[in-house]
Motif scaffolding. Structure first.
Motif, PDB file in Angstrom:
ATOM      1  N   GLU A  30     -31.657  47.219  36.031  1.00 49.45           N
ATOM      2  CA  GLU A  30     -32.589  47.239  34.911  1.00 49.45           C
ATOM      3  C   GLU A  30     -31.964  46.478  33.744  1.00 49.45           C
ATOM      4  O   GLU A  30     -30.750  46.259  33.692  1.00 49.45           O
ATOM      5  N   ALA A  31     -32.780  46.076  32.792  1.00 50.57           N
ATOM      6  CA  ALA A  31     -32.333  45.252  31.669  1.00 50.57           C
ATOM      7  C   ALA A  31     -31.139  45.850  30.895  1.00 50.57           C
ATOM      8  O   ALA A  31     -30.202  45.124  30.585  1.00 50.57           O
ATOM      9  N   PRO A  32     -31.131  47.150  30.592  1.00 48.12           N
ATOM     10  CA  PRO A  32     -29.979  47.684  29.862  1.00 48.12           C
ATOM     11  C   PRO A  32     -28.654  47.517  30.622  1.00 48.12           C
ATOM     12  O   PRO A  32     -27.603  47.273  30.013  1.00 48.12           O
ATOM     13  N   ARG A  33     -28.702  47.604  31.943  1.00 50.14           N
ATOM     14  CA  ARG A  33     -27.482  47.415  32.744  1.00 50.14           C
ATOM     15  C   ARG A  33     -27.014  45.966  32.670  1.00 50.14           C
ATOM     16  O   ARG A  33     -25.828  45.687  32.590  1.00 50.14           O
ATOM     17  N   VAL A  34     -27.968  45.038  32.688  1.00 52.10           N
ATOM     18  CA  VAL A  34     -27.628  43.619  32.560  1.00 52.10           C
ATOM     19  C   VAL A  34     -27.050  43.352  31.170  1.00 52.10           C
ATOM     20  O   VAL A  34     -26.041  42.654  31.029  1.00 52.10           O
ATOM     21  N   ASP A  35     -27.674  43.927  30.142  1.00 52.48           N
ATOM     22  CA  ASP A  35     -27.164  43.754  28.779  1.00 52.48           C
ATOM     23  C   ASP A  35     -25.736  44.271  28.665  1.00 52.48           C
ATOM     24  O   ASP A  35     -24.879  43.642  28.041  1.00 52.48           O
ATOM     25  N   GLY A  36     -25.473  45.410  29.282  1.00 53.60           N
ATOM     26  CA  GLY A  36     -24.115  45.971  29.258  1.00 53.60           C
ATOM     27  C   GLY A  36     -23.115  45.088  29.976  1.00 53.60           C
ATOM     28  O   GLY A  36     -21.977  44.923  29.536  1.00 53.60           O
ATOM     29  N   ALA A  37     -23.536  44.495  31.088  1.00 56.73           N
ATOM     30  CA  ALA A  37     -22.646  43.603  31.842  1.00 56.73           C
ATOM     31  C   ALA A  37     -22.320  42.349  31.031  1.00 56.73           C
ATOM     32  O   ALA A  37     -21.177  41.880  31.026  1.00 56.73           O
ATOM     33  N   VAL A  38     -23.313  41.806  30.343  1.00 55.72           N
ATOM     34  CA  VAL A  38     -23.077  40.623  29.505  1.00 55.72           C
ATOM     35  C   VAL A  38     -22.116  40.972  28.374  1.00 55.72           C
ATOM     36  O   VAL A  38     -21.176  40.219  28.084  1.00 55.72           O
ATOM     37  N   ALA A  43     -16.667  40.642  26.119  1.00 53.81           N
ATOM     38  CA  ALA A  43     -15.460  41.303  25.617  1.00 53.81           C
ATOM     39  C   ALA A  43     -14.229  40.845  26.392  1.00 53.81           C
ATOM     40  O   ALA A  43     -13.159  40.625  25.810  1.00 53.81           O
ATOM     41  N   VAL A  44     -14.366  40.671  27.700  1.00 55.17           N
ATOM     42  CA  VAL A  44     -13.256  40.178  28.522  1.00 55.17           C
ATOM     43  C   VAL A  44     -12.905  38.755  28.112  1.00 55.17           C
ATOM     44  O   VAL A  44     -11.725  38.409  27.941  1.00 55.17           O
ATOM     45  N   ALA A  45     -13.908  37.897  27.932  1.00 56.93           N
ATOM     46  CA  ALA A  45     -13.657  36.515  27.524  1.00 56.93           C
ATOM     47  C   ALA A  45     -12.968  36.478  26.168  1.00 56.93           C
ATOM     48  O   ALA A  45     -12.014  35.706  25.964  1.00 56.93           O
ATOM     49  N   LEU A  46     -13.410  37.313  25.249  1.00 56.81           N
ATOM     50  CA  LEU A  46     -12.781  37.376  23.925  1.00 56.81           C
ATOM     51  C   LEU A  46     -11.330  37.815  24.038  1.00 56.81           C
ATOM     52  O   LEU A  46     -10.441  37.227  23.411  1.00 56.81           O
ATOM     53  N   ALA A  47     -11.070  38.824  24.852  1.00 54.60           N
ATOM     54  CA  ALA A  47      -9.691  39.300  25.029  1.00 54.60           C
ATOM     55  C   ALA A  47      -8.810  38.204  25.630  1.00 54.60           C
ATOM     56  O   ALA A  47      -7.649  38.046  25.237  1.00 54.60           O
ATOM     57  N   ARG A  48      -9.352  37.452  26.563  1.00 58.46           N
ATOM     58  CA  ARG A  48      -8.576  36.369  27.169  1.00 58.46           C
ATOM     59  C   ARG A  48      -8.247  35.286  26.148  1.00 58.46           C
ATOM     60  O   ARG A  48      -7.115  34.785  26.104  1.00 58.46           O
ATOM     61  N   LEU A  84     -19.414  46.038  16.059  1.00 57.58           N
ATOM     62  CA  LEU A  84     -19.122  44.882  16.907  1.00 57.58           C
ATOM     63  C   LEU A  84     -17.659  44.892  17.341  1.00 57.58           C
ATOM     64  O   LEU A  84     -17.347  44.681  18.521  1.00 57.58           O
ATOM     65  N   MET A  85     -16.764  45.112  16.415  1.00 63.03           N
ATOM     66  CA  MET A  85     -15.339  45.094  16.734  1.00 63.03           C
ATOM     67  C   MET A  85     -14.975  46.237  17.677  1.00 63.03           C
ATOM     68  O   MET A  85     -14.169  46.058  18.597  1.00 63.03           O
ATOM     69  N   MET A  86     -15.595  47.389  17.476  1.00 63.83           N
ATOM     70  CA  MET A  86     -15.329  48.510  18.378  1.00 63.83           C
ATOM     71  C   MET A  86     -15.767  48.170  19.800  1.00 63.83           C
ATOM     72  O   MET A  86     -15.060  48.454  20.755  1.00 63.83           O
ATOM     73  N   ARG A  87     -16.944  47.543  19.930  1.00 62.44           N
ATOM     74  CA  ARG A  87     -17.482  47.224  21.260  1.00 62.44           C
ATOM     75  C   ARG A  87     -16.766  46.055  21.914  1.00 62.44           C
ATOM     76  O   ARG A  87     -16.721  45.961  23.126  1.00 62.44           O
ATOM     77  N   LEU A  88     -16.191  45.148  21.119  1.00 61.13           N
ATOM     78  CA  LEU A  88     -15.577  43.955  21.683  1.00 61.13           C
ATOM     79  C   LEU A  88     -14.063  44.028  21.793  1.00 61.13           C
ATOM     80  O   LEU A  88     -13.488  43.510  22.750  1.00 61.13           O
ATOM     81  N   LEU A  89     -13.410  44.629  20.824  1.00 63.29           N
ATOM     82  CA  LEU A  89     -11.947  44.600  20.794  1.00 63.29           C
ATOM     83  C   LEU A  89     -11.295  45.883  21.270  1.00 63.29           C
ATOM     84  O   LEU A  89     -10.176  45.849  21.773  1.00 63.29           O
ATOM     85  N   PHE A  90     -11.956  46.988  21.088  1.00 57.88           N
ATOM     86  CA  PHE A  90     -11.304  48.278  21.350  1.00 57.88           C
ATOM     87  C   PHE A  90     -11.935  49.012  22.524  1.00 57.88           C
ATOM     88  O   PHE A  90     -12.055  50.224  22.518  1.00 57.88           O
ATOM     89  N   ARG A  91     -12.294  48.282  23.549  1.00 56.50           N
ATOM     90  CA  ARG A  91     -12.857  48.885  24.757  1.00 56.50           C
ATOM     91  C   ARG A  91     -11.718  49.432  25.595  1.00 56.50           C
ATOM     92  O   ARG A  91     -10.726  48.747  25.813  1.00 56.50           O
ATOM     93  N   HIS A  92     -11.883  50.614  26.107  1.00 60.70           N
ATOM     94  CA  HIS A  92     -10.852  51.219  26.963  1.00 60.70           C
ATOM     95  C   HIS A  92     -10.922  50.707  28.393  1.00 60.70           C
ATOM     96  O   HIS A  92     -10.010  50.942  29.178  1.00 60.70           O
ATOM     97  N   ASP A  93     -11.987  49.979  28.707  1.00 60.41           N
ATOM     98  CA  ASP A  93     -12.144  49.497  30.075  1.00 60.41           C
ATOM     99  C   ASP A  93     -11.828  48.014  30.236  1.00 60.41           C
ATOM    100  O   ASP A  93     -12.126  47.418  31.262  1.00 60.41           O
ATOM    101  N   ALA A 100     -11.589  42.967  37.646  1.00 62.51           N
ATOM    102  CA  ALA A 100     -12.812  42.776  38.423  1.00 62.51           C
ATOM    103  C   ALA A 100     -13.354  41.359  38.297  1.00 62.51           C
ATOM    104  O   ALA A 100     -13.864  40.795  39.264  1.00 62.51           O
ATOM    105  N   THR A 101     -13.205  40.760  37.120  1.00 65.47           N
ATOM    106  CA  THR A 101     -13.764  39.428  36.910  1.00 65.47           C
ATOM    107  C   THR A 101     -12.803  38.317  37.315  1.00 65.47           C
ATOM    108  O   THR A 101     -13.216  37.174  37.458  1.00 65.47           O
TER     109      THR A 101
END
Length: 109
Positions: A30-38, A43-48, A84-93, A100-101
């Motif tokens: 469903e769309a929310p799952r796709v939004d979460g994956a994006v 966040a992974v790309a930013l961390a890299r 934004l910073m919490m969701r992008l920089l401080f993810r525990h996953d 995985a990527t």
């Protein structure tokens, strides 16, 4: 706690349940799952990029645009940036997402 079912909405609820069941059956997210994956992939790309010590104008522009979209939706600028910073920089996953990527062909080291 779930709300009690409203009999007036029962036909819509049942149709929605059938729709979601069909999506699960064909394994379509469903769309929310796709939004979460994006968001997670970003966040992974930013961390890299941050891990290299370099800057990316494209990533910075995407973050700036996200901030502006949140502000345009009526959120306070400081709160938008904070979230934004919490969701992008401080993810525990981030570590498992990174692993995985990296399994795809052409992933950066």
């Amino acid at each position: 706690m779930p709300r009690p079912r409203n009999p007036r909405n029962e036909s819509h609820r049942a149709a929605q349940e059938r729709y979601r069941s069909r999506l699960r059956e064909i394994r379509r997210p469903e769309a929310p799952r796709v939004d979460g994956a994006v968001a997670a992939a970003f966040a992974v790309a930013l961390a890299r990029v941050r891990g290299t010590g370099e800057r990316s104008a494209i990533i910075e522009a995407i973050i700036a645009d996200a901030k502006e979209l949140l502000i345009a939706a009526g959120y306070a600028p400081n709160e938008a940036v904070k979230k934004l910073m919490m969701r992008l920089l401080f993810r525990h996953d981030l570590a498992p997402l990174d692993v995985a990527t990296r399994n795809r062909i052409g992933a950066s080291p």
